[in-house]
Design a protein around this motif. Structure first.
Motif, PDB file in Angstrom:
ATOM      1  N   LYS A 112       0.829  -1.204   0.000  1.00  0.00           N
ATOM      2  CA  LYS A 112       0.000   0.000   0.000  1.00  0.00           C
ATOM      3  C   LYS A 112       0.867   1.259   0.000  1.00  0.00           C
ATOM      4  CE  LYS A 112      -4.238  -1.669   2.248  1.00  0.00           C
ATOM      5  NZ  LYS A 112      -5.192  -1.421   3.356  1.00  0.00           N
ATOM      6  N   ASP A 113       0.324   2.319  -0.600  1.00  0.00           N
ATOM      7  CA  ASP A 113       1.022   3.607  -0.545  1.00  0.00           C
ATOM      8  C   ASP A 113       1.131   4.062   0.899  1.00  0.00           C
ATOM      9  OD1 ASP A 113       1.461   4.075  -3.338  1.00  0.00           O
ATOM     10  OD2 ASP A 113      -0.674   4.483  -3.538  1.00  0.00           O
ATOM     11  N   SER A 114       2.286   4.596   1.250  1.00  0.00           N
ATOM     12  CA  SER A 114       2.550   4.871   2.660  1.00  0.00           C
ATOM     13  C   SER A 114       3.596   5.954   2.830  1.00  0.00           C
ATOM     14  CB  SER A 114       3.037   3.573   3.330  1.00  0.00           C
ATOM     15  OG  SER A 114       3.462   3.794   4.653  1.00  0.00           O
ATOM     16  N   LEU A 136      -2.690  13.257  -3.526  1.00  0.00           N
ATOM     17  CA  LEU A 136      -2.293  12.118  -2.704  1.00  0.00           C
ATOM     18  C   LEU A 136      -3.288  10.970  -2.848  1.00  0.00           C
ATOM     19  CD1 LEU A 136      -1.079  13.375   0.807  1.00  0.00           C
ATOM     20  CD2 LEU A 136       0.238  12.131  -0.896  1.00  0.00           C
ATOM     21  N   PRO A 137      -2.803   9.746  -3.042  1.00  0.00           N
ATOM     22  CA  PRO A 137      -3.710   8.594  -3.053  1.00  0.00           C
ATOM     23  C   PRO A 137      -4.132   8.249  -1.625  1.00  0.00           C
ATOM     24  CG  PRO A 137      -1.449   7.854  -3.213  1.00  0.00           C
ATOM     25  CD  PRO A 137      -1.398   9.360  -3.241  1.00  0.00           C
ATOM     26  N   GLU A 138      -4.949   7.249  -1.483  1.00  0.00           N
ATOM     27  CA  GLU A 138      -5.306   6.775  -0.148  1.00  0.00           C
ATOM     28  C   GLU A 138      -4.100   6.053   0.430  1.00  0.00           C
ATOM     29  OE1 GLU A 138      -8.493   3.829   2.134  1.00  0.00           O
ATOM     30  OE2 GLU A 138      -8.787   4.365   0.031  1.00  0.00           O
ATOM     31  N   LEU A 139      -3.601   6.555   1.544  1.00  0.00           N
ATOM     32  CA  LEU A 139      -2.411   5.996   2.168  1.00  0.00           C
ATOM     33  C   LEU A 139      -2.776   5.000   3.263  1.00  0.00           C
ATOM     34  CD1 LEU A 139      -0.311   9.286   2.556  1.00  0.00           C
ATOM     35  CD2 LEU A 139      -0.247   7.630   0.675  1.00  0.00           C
ATOM     36  N   TYR A 140      -1.796   4.259   3.680  1.00  0.00           N
ATOM     37  CA  TYR A 140      -1.974   3.253   4.717  1.00  0.00           C
ATOM     38  C   TYR A 140      -2.447   3.872   6.030  1.00  0.00           C
ATOM     39  CZ  TYR A 140      -0.694  -0.310   8.178  1.00  0.00           C
ATOM     40  OH  TYR A 140      -0.724  -1.205   9.217  1.00  0.00           O
TER      41      TYR A 140
END
Length: 225
Positions: A42-44, A124-128
């Motif tokens: 996941k994006d983080s 920004l994407p949905e982050l962890y």
């Protein structure tokens, strides 16, 4: 380990670092893919656990150095994030920091090594976990601080144009400012020094380059953009 506090449950403490950079008129955030479970892939944001022999500030500096290879970065603590269910793996309390860097100082090989990349803060994407909330809180702190302290210079090279300085301010605050009033205010600041050097990358006529004088800033008690 000691014999004390054995009746209490133990929790993990981590640091998460939000690294802001400025490029092409945009305020950007450094993110990557999470390399462990839970949330593998996941994006983080980038972070790590606090070691037994270090303070949280030391842990954040260690994480930032490992990721960027840069020392003495501008760093501010954002706060603690401790919702009980924020991490599905264990009970983890995260101490969050934000740092400001000049993107040109960050070697591309370091980015490839850690598999991280820059993203416009507005994309920004949905982050962890709660990482998006961390970024929102840090960004708000930057907006509040940029008019009171010269943190914008941390996002710029040592020599910069007034247009670059204005663009940084606009990118952080998310709004345009009046060019004439902005430059008038800048000229009143003794700690922003005009040099004899000219930048000709943006136009044939070119623009004078300026620099930030730390000593003069410390002697100016009335700084406010």
């Amino acid at each position: 380990m000691t014999k004390f506090y054995n009746e209490y449950s133990k929790v993990l403490v981590s640091v998460d670092c939000i690294i802001f950079g400025f490029n092409e008129g945009e305020l950007r955030v450094l993110i990557g893919k999470r390399k462990m479970e839970p949330g593998l892939g996941k994006d983080s944001l980038y972070g790590g656990f606090v070691r037994n022999n270090e303070s949280v500030d030391e842990a954040a500096n260690r994480v930032l150095l490992g990721l960027t290879g840069l020392r003495n970065l501008y760093m501010q603590q954002v706060g603690a994030f401790g919702q009980v269910d924020r991490d599905p793996g264990e009970r983890v309390i995260s101490i969050v920091y934000y740092a400001l860097i000049n993107t040109t100082d960050y070697d591309s090989m370091q980015q490839k090594q850690h598999d991280v990349h820059w993203v416009n803060i507005n994309d920004l994407p949905e982050l962890y976990s709660d990482h998006n909330e961390m970024v929102r809180k840090a960004h708000k702190m930057m907006k509040d601080k940029i008019s009171r302290e010269p943190i914008s210079f941390r996002l710029l090279p040592n020599l910069f144009t007034l247009t670059q300085l204005q663009k940084v301010y606009e990118a952080v605050c998310g709004e345009e400012v009046d060019k004439r009033n902005f430059r008038k205010r800048i000229k009143e600041m003794d700690f922003i020094e005009k040099t004899e050097l000219i930048d000709k990358t943006s136009s044939k006529r070119g623009a004078y380059l300026y620099r930030f004088n730390k000593k003069a800033y410390k002697e100016d008690p009335n700084f406010k953009l």
